[in-house]
Design a protein around this motif. Structure first.
Motif, PDB file in Angstrom:
ATOM      1  N   UNK A 137       0.864  -1.182   0.000  1.00  0.00           N
ATOM      2  CA  UNK A 137       0.000   0.000   0.000  1.00  0.00           C
ATOM      3  C   UNK A 137       0.894   1.224   0.000  1.00  0.00           C
ATOM      4  N   UNK A 138       0.378   2.316  -0.529  1.00  0.00           N
ATOM      5  CA  UNK A 138       1.174   3.525  -0.619  1.00  0.00           C
ATOM      6  C   UNK A 138       0.431   4.747  -0.125  1.00  0.00           C
ATOM      7  N   UNK A 139       1.214   5.708   0.344  1.00  0.00           N
ATOM      8  CA  UNK A 139       0.666   6.966   0.814  1.00  0.00           C
ATOM      9  C   UNK A 139       1.646   8.072   0.451  1.00  0.00           C
ATOM     10  N   UNK A 140       1.133   9.150  -0.126  1.00  0.00           N
ATOM     11  CA  UNK A 140       1.965  10.311  -0.383  1.00  0.00           C
ATOM     12  C   UNK A 140       2.027  11.126   0.894  1.00  0.00           C
ATOM     13  N   UNK A 141       3.193  11.237   1.490  1.00  0.00           N
ATOM     14  CA  UNK A 141       3.348  12.040   2.702  1.00  0.00           C
ATOM     15  C   UNK A 141       3.355  13.521   2.361  1.00  0.00           C
ATOM     16  N   UNK A 142       3.803  13.844   1.167  1.00  0.00           N
ATOM     17  CA  UNK A 142       3.834  15.234   0.727  1.00  0.00           C
ATOM     18  C   UNK A 142       2.422  15.786   0.573  1.00  0.00           C
ATOM     19  N   UNK A 143       1.522  14.982  -0.007  1.00  0.00           N
ATOM     20  CA  UNK A 143       0.152  15.421  -0.251  1.00  0.00           C
ATOM     21  C   UNK A 143      -0.820  14.921   0.800  1.00  0.00           C
ATOM     22  N   UNK A 144      -0.369  14.080   1.733  1.00  0.00           N
ATOM     23  CA  UNK A 144      -1.207  13.468   2.744  1.00  0.00           C
ATOM     24  C   UNK A 144      -2.407  12.781   2.102  1.00  0.00           C
ATOM     25  N   UNK A 145      -2.115  11.902   1.141  1.00  0.00           N
ATOM     26  CA  UNK A 145      -3.174  11.222   0.407  1.00  0.00           C
ATOM     27  C   UNK A 145      -2.749   9.800   0.066  1.00  0.00           C
TER      28      UNK A 145
END
Length: 132
Positions: free
Chosen positions: A32-40
């Motif tokens: 699973x992935x999450x963009x920490x920069x965009x919080x999404x």
């Protein structure tokens, strides 16, 4: 879920020579992935030691760096820094999905080794499932 290693054609990719330096592992739910920069959240499509491809609900600017957290099904997670290399919208609806290709920015030997270990774990899990 099965994981596939995509082998690119030896001579062409969209009519030109293959540029990928490392084979991609198709994720299919293994990470699973999450963009920490965009919080999404993002959907990780495939991964190699050189980069990865995601689906995102919004566009990302080419060349822009982003931090991502990848989490394997066994709970192991890693934070990576990557820059957007290319993207395309896959729908013309207002909530278009964007397929984004990124390359890892950490070119250190340790960074490469950590990514190779993740790719190897995914492949090992796939081989176990096929054998059992």
């Amino acid at each position: 879920m099965p994981v596939k290693v995509k082998k690119a054609p030896a001579n062409t990719r969209r009519g030109g020579p293959e540029r990928r330096r490392a084979p991609r592992v198709e994720i299919l739910g293994q990470v699973t992935g999450e963009s920490l920069t965009l919080d999404a959240p993002v959907t990780v499509l495939d991964l190699s030691t050189g980069g990865f491809r995601i689906e995102s609900t919004g566009p990302l600017s080419t060349g822009e760096p982003h931090e991502f957290r990848f989490k394997l099904r066994d709970g192991v997670s890693v934070i990576v820094l990557a820059r957007v290399v290319h993207q395309r919208a896959v729908s013309k609806r207002p909530s278009a999905t964007h397929v984004v290709g990124l390359e890892f920015l950490d070119g250190s030997a340790e960074g490469k080794a950590n990514r190779a270990a993740i790719v190897d774990r995914i492949l090992a899990e796939t081989l176990k499932k096929k054998a059992g």
